[in-house]
Write a protein that holds these residues in place. Sequence first.
Motif, mmCIF file in Angstrom:
data_model
loop_
_atom_site.group_PDB
_atom_site.id
_atom_site.type_symbol
_atom_site.label_atom_id
_atom_site.label_comp_id
_atom_site.label_asym_id
_atom_site.label_seq_id
_atom_site.Cartn_x
_atom_site.Cartn_y
_atom_site.Cartn_z
ATOM 1 N N HIS A 107 -0.278 12.649 -5.818
ATOM 2 C CA HIS A 107 0.944 12.787 -5.044
ATOM 3 C C HIS A 107 2.049 13.231 -6.001
ATOM 4 O O HIS A 107 2.665 12.397 -6.671
ATOM 5 C CB HIS A 107 1.289 11.452 -4.403
ATOM 6 C CG HIS A 107 0.090 10.700 -3.844
ATOM 7 N ND1 HIS A 107 -0.589 11.134 -2.732
ATOM 8 C CD2 HIS A 107 -0.558 9.589 -4.253
ATOM 9 C CE1 HIS A 107 -1.592 10.290 -2.467
ATOM 10 N NE2 HIS A 107 -1.589 9.342 -3.381
ATOM 11 N N MET A 156 6.802 3.300 0.172
ATOM 12 C CA MET A 156 5.640 2.422 0.155
ATOM 13 C C MET A 156 5.743 1.458 1.348
ATOM 14 O O MET A 156 6.766 1.401 2.032
ATOM 15 C CB MET A 156 5.620 1.616 -1.146
ATOM 16 C CG MET A 156 5.629 2.451 -2.414
ATOM 17 S SD MET A 156 4.006 3.151 -2.830
ATOM 18 C CE MET A 156 3.213 1.703 -3.572
ATOM 19 N N ARG A 182 7.936 10.712 1.874
ATOM 20 C CA ARG A 182 8.962 10.749 2.915
ATOM 21 C C ARG A 182 9.416 9.361 3.339
ATOM 22 O O ARG A 182 10.600 9.135 3.559
ATOM 23 C CB ARG A 182 8.389 11.488 4.134
ATOM 24 C CG ARG A 182 9.202 11.405 5.419
ATOM 25 C CD ARG A 182 10.100 12.606 5.618
ATOM 26 N NE ARG A 182 10.499 12.806 6.986
ATOM 27 C CZ ARG A 182 10.035 13.751 7.785
ATOM 28 N NH1 ARG A 182 9.112 14.588 7.351
ATOM 29 N NH2 ARG A 182 10.479 13.881 9.000
ATOM 30 N N TYR A 183 8.455 8.440 3.476
ATOM 31 C CA TYR A 183 8.767 7.165 4.134
ATOM 32 C C TYR A 183 8.719 5.946 3.211
ATOM 33 O O TYR A 183 9.028 4.852 3.636
ATOM 34 C CB TYR A 183 7.815 6.947 5.304
ATOM 35 C CG TYR A 183 7.862 8.047 6.351
ATOM 36 C CD1 TYR A 183 8.879 8.063 7.309
ATOM 37 C CD2 TYR A 183 6.923 9.066 6.378
ATOM 38 C CE1 TYR A 183 8.934 9.067 8.266
ATOM 39 C CE2 TYR A 183 6.968 10.080 7.333
ATOM 40 C CZ TYR A 183 7.973 10.072 8.279
ATOM 41 O OH TYR A 183 8.033 11.067 9.227
ATOM 42 N N ASP A 187 5.601 11.632 -6.034
ATOM 43 C CA ASP A 187 5.698 10.242 -6.458
ATOM 44 C C ASP A 187 5.347 10.072 -7.932
ATOM 45 O O ASP A 187 5.307 8.948 -8.429
ATOM 46 C CB ASP A 187 4.754 9.363 -5.637
ATOM 47 C CG ASP A 187 4.916 9.576 -4.139
ATOM 48 O OD1 ASP A 187 6.064 9.666 -3.684
ATOM 49 O OD2 ASP A 187 3.897 9.659 -3.428
ATOM 50 N N ALA A 222 0.816 -1.217 0.000
ATOM 51 C CA ALA A 222 0.000 0.000 0.000
ATOM 52 C C ALA A 222 0.849 1.266 0.000
ATOM 53 O O ALA A 222 1.964 1.292 0.529
ATOM 54 C CB ALA A 222 -0.922 -0.017 1.223
ATOM 55 N N GLY A 223 0.298 2.327 -0.594
ATOM 56 C CA GLY A 223 0.994 3.612 -0.695
ATOM 57 C C GLY A 223 0.430 4.608 0.298
ATOM 58 O O GLY A 223 0.601 4.463 1.491
ATOM 59 N N GLY A 224 -0.246 5.632 -0.202
ATOM 60 C CA GLY A 224 -0.850 6.621 0.687
ATOM 61 C C GLY A 224 -0.119 7.943 0.638
ATOM 62 O O GLY A 224 0.721 8.191 -0.230
ATOM 63 N N VAL A 235 4.131 8.444 1.367
ATOM 64 C CA VAL A 235 5.124 7.700 0.582
ATOM 65 C C VAL A 235 6.333 8.557 0.255
ATOM 66 O O VAL A 235 7.482 8.105 0.298
ATOM 67 C CB VAL A 235 4.486 7.170 -0.715
ATOM 68 C CG1 VAL A 235 5.531 6.558 -1.628
ATOM 69 C CG2 VAL A 235 3.409 6.148 -0.384
#
Lengths: 465, 465
Positions: free
Chosen positions: A371, A151, A148-149, A374, A141-143, A146
Motif C-alpha cells: 500500500h 485503520m 482513504r478511510y 500508507d 486491522a488495515g487492508g 486505509v
Amino acid sequence: MARELGADMVLAGESVERYCRDWHGDVTTGAVAVLRPRTTEDVSAAVKACAALGLSIVPQGGNTGLVLGATPDQPTRQVVVSLERMTRIRRIDADDFSAVVEAGCILSEFKDAVAREGMFFPLALGAQGSCRIGGNVSTNAGGINVLRYGMTRELVLGLEVVLPDGSIFDGLSTLRKDNRGIDLKQLFIGAEGTLGIVTAVSVKLTPEPDQVATALLGLNSLDDAIALFRRARRDCCDLMSAFEFMPPLAFVLAREAIPDLAMPIAGDYRAYVLLEISGSGLVDIADLMERFLGAVMEEGLVADGVIASSQGQARNLWLFREGMNEGQAKRGPHLRTDLSVPLSRLADFVRDAEKAVADVLPDCVCVSYGHVGDGNVHLNVLPPGDLPRAEIDARIYKAKTAINEVLDTYQGSISAEHGIGRLKRADYITRLPAVRRELLTALKSAIDPTFVMNPGCQLNIERSS
Amino acid sequence: MARELGADMVLAGESVERYCRDWHGDVTTGAVAVLRPRTTEDVSAAVKACAALGLSIVPQGGNTGLVLGATPDQPTRQVVVSLERMTRIRRIDADDFSAVVEAGCILSEFKDAVAREGMFFPLALGAQGSCRIGGNVSTNAGGINVLRYGMTRELVLGLEVVLPDGSIFDGLSTLRKDNRGIDLKQLFIGAEGTLGIVTAVSVKLTPEPDQVATALLGLNSLDDAIALFRRARRDCCDLMSAFEFMPPLAFVLAREAIPDLAMPIAGDYRAYVLLEISGSGLVDIADLMERFLGAVMEEGLVADGVIASSQGQARNLWLFREGMNEGQAKRGPHLRTDLSVPLSRLADFVRDAEKAVADVLPDCVCVSYGHVGDGNVHLNVLPPGDLPRAEIDARIYKAKTAINEVLDTYQGSISAEHGIGRLKRADYITRLPAVRRELLTALKSAIDPTFVMNPGCQLNIERSS
C-alpha cells in the motif's frame, strides 16, 4: 467448567482443535476448553469462571490473524473464548451514519447488511469472508482502503468490552464527537485481547460509493510509482480509495494460482500500480480517472495503463493482487512481512532491503508489494521450493534478520497492519524502548492485575506463580 | 526553584498572573511559579524538580482553553509549566505528507509554515492565532474541519511526552501505519495534561485544497438542515469541509459586534447553513457546488442561498459565524455549552432543550449553532444583560441543569470538543459509570502514582497526604 457455565457454552476434547490451529495451518496447539458465549453476560461469566479456576483466556474471533494472536500457547492453562456465536447486528442507522454490531459478526456479512441500507463500511481485507469484526478491532486491522478511510481505529465510534474482572465496559455510543477526557476505548483497539474481550462495536458508516474507477498501470520504477502517488493525492484529492503497487513477478505468481487469468497490459514494466478512485453523488469519477491518467501518461510518469470498463474487468484487475498471494503460497513456505517506513523513503527501503536479502540469500526471490500511500510494504521472500524444510526455515530466518536490520535504519515498523501476537513478540520486545515497556507493563498490571487476558501475546507478562 | 532550574526558566511574583487567568477572564488564580522550558530536557528537569518539592504541575499551551484545564486551582501547591518557548517546527516533509512541531508552536504559525510548502494542516478553530499545538493535542481540539479531517486525534502520527517521573516518551514517528500493539500515544491525546506533558507532535499533512467554494443557505427548519447534510454527504462525497448551522439570531448578534456587516441573504429563514466544499487538483469544486445547490433548491430543500464569488466574499460569510460569538460576548455573561448527540436526533434535541430552557427561564434567549455533521451543537443561553450578576449566574446554572437533563435522555455528551478541565469536572464525574471511573483511576495511579500532573483536572484524584 460445564457445571458453572452450562454444557452449551463449553467445548472440550477433540472439537477444540480447529480453534487451536492458526490461519496458515503452521501451528497447532491445544486448550483446556473452548467457550462459546452467546451474550455479553455469558462472556462476563466465562471470564469470572476462568479467573476462579486459575485459567487464562485467549479471545478469538474468526481466527484469521497472521501473527498467532488468537492461538493458545499453553494448552494446559489456557481457555479459548470464541466470539463466533455473537453475530448479531444490533442496529444500522443510515440517518446517523452508524451501526452497532456484535464482535462475532463476519466482516463481509456486516458489510453486506450495511450495503442493503445504501451505506458502506470501508474496512476491506482479504480475509473478510471469515474474519470477525471484534478481531478486526482487537488487531486494529488495515487492508486496502486505509488510504482513504484509515485503520479500523478510525472507524470505531464505541466499544463494549468485558474487562479482566468480568465487569462490562459499556461504551457503544455513536457520537461523532465526544471529548470527555481520556478516551478509554483506544486502549482496547489493537490490544489483541490483552486488556479485555471486545464483545460489540459501534462504527462509522459512509454513503455507498456507487462510482468506482479501477486502473492497472505500468511504470518504469517504484520511484515513479511513489511520484505518481503524490500526484494522485493532490489531483484526485480525497477520492482515491486504493493505490497498491506490485512487482512484475506478481503476474507470474497470480497466473501460477489462476492459470487462465488474462494479462491486462501487453508490455513489461518494472512496477505496476492498481489505482482505485471512488465516490458517490455528483462527482464524476470515471471522468476524473480519465483526465488524471491522460495527464500523467502524457508526461511519461505512467508508461501504459488500462482502465476497467466494467465491474467484471475491475474484479479481474484485483484478481492479480489476490492471485499473487495464492501463488506465493503455492511455492511453499516463505517469509511474509508486513513493514512500514516513512512514505518518502519507501522506494529506497525496498531497494536496500531486497539487496540485503540478495546478498545473503542469492537463491531466494523477493516479492515486494503493498500500500504505497500508507508506506506499507509486504516484502516477502521465497526460498527455492525443493529444499528440505530445515533449510527453508533457516533461509526464512536469515531473510527476516537481514530485512529487519535495514528496516531499523529507516525507523520502520515490523508490523504495519497485522499486529504482534505471539509470532512477532520477540522482534517487538527487542525493539521496545524501556520507557514504553514500563508504561505498557504499568498499564497491563493496572487493568489486568492477575494477567488472565491473553498471556503470551504482545508483552508476554505472566502471572508470577 | 530558580536554583535547581536556572533563573531563566522561572517566573514568580506578579508576572505569573497572566498564566493564572482563563481565556474568558472569568477566573484568576495564582501559582507558586511559572516555568518556561526551552527544550524537552528542560521540561524533564522541571517535572523532576516539582516532584522533589512536592509541588504539582499544571501544563499550559496558549491558555485558550474553555474549560479551565490549564488554569491552576491551588495557588500554593501548583506550578504552571508553560510550553510557550518551545515553538520550533522541527521538520516539514511534503513528500512524506508529515511534519514534526514542538508543543508551543502557535497553530496559525504552524499552518502558515505548512502552507508555504504547498501543504495543509486541517485543524482550524477560532483561537488558532493564540492556541498552541500541544494544547490542541492535549484537549483533542475540534473546530470547523472535523467533518472532513477528524478531531486532532486523527491528525496525530506521533508524540513526544515528558512523563510524571520526568522520563521522556520518544514517539515522534511519522509512520502512517504502525500496528505494534497497544497505541500508547492515544492515552495522552485528550488527557489535558493529567498523564504527562506533550512536548512535540508529529502530524499528517494533506495537499493544500486550492479550490474552496463557500455558500450561505437559508432553510425552513433545522430538520431541513439535517436532511440537507445527509444529501450533501452523499452528493459531495468526501469533499465537504464544513457544514455549520446557525439560527436567524446569528445575524443580529454578528451585526451587534460588526455593525457594517452586509446581509448576504435578503429573506428571513428559520435556519441557516454555512456550507464549504474544497479540494485540489482535477476536481471542479465550483461546478460541484453549483450543481449541488441547483438540485436542492429546485427540490425546495434550500429556500435561498448565495455562493461566495471571491475569497473576500467567503471571508464575509464566515464573519457571520465568528461575529455571532463576539456578539454573544457583548451581551454579557451567558451559558456556553458544547454538546453532542447522535446525528439523527440533533433537530429533536435542539427543539426539546430550547423548550426546556424557555419553560424555566422565559426571559432568556437561546442561541443554538454548531457543526451539524458532527452532531455537535453549542446551545448557548443569554440572560437579560441588565440583571445583577448573581441573578445572571443563577439563570446560567438553571439553564445548564435544564439542558443537561434533556441531553442525558439523548445519551449525549456534555463535552463534544472542549474537554473537561476543571469547569466541567463535576458534571463529568456525576455521569461517569463506575466501570469507567475505576479504569481511569487505575490508569492514573499506574502512570502518575504521585498525582503530580494537573490534579483538579478531569477526575480530580489527589495525592493522599
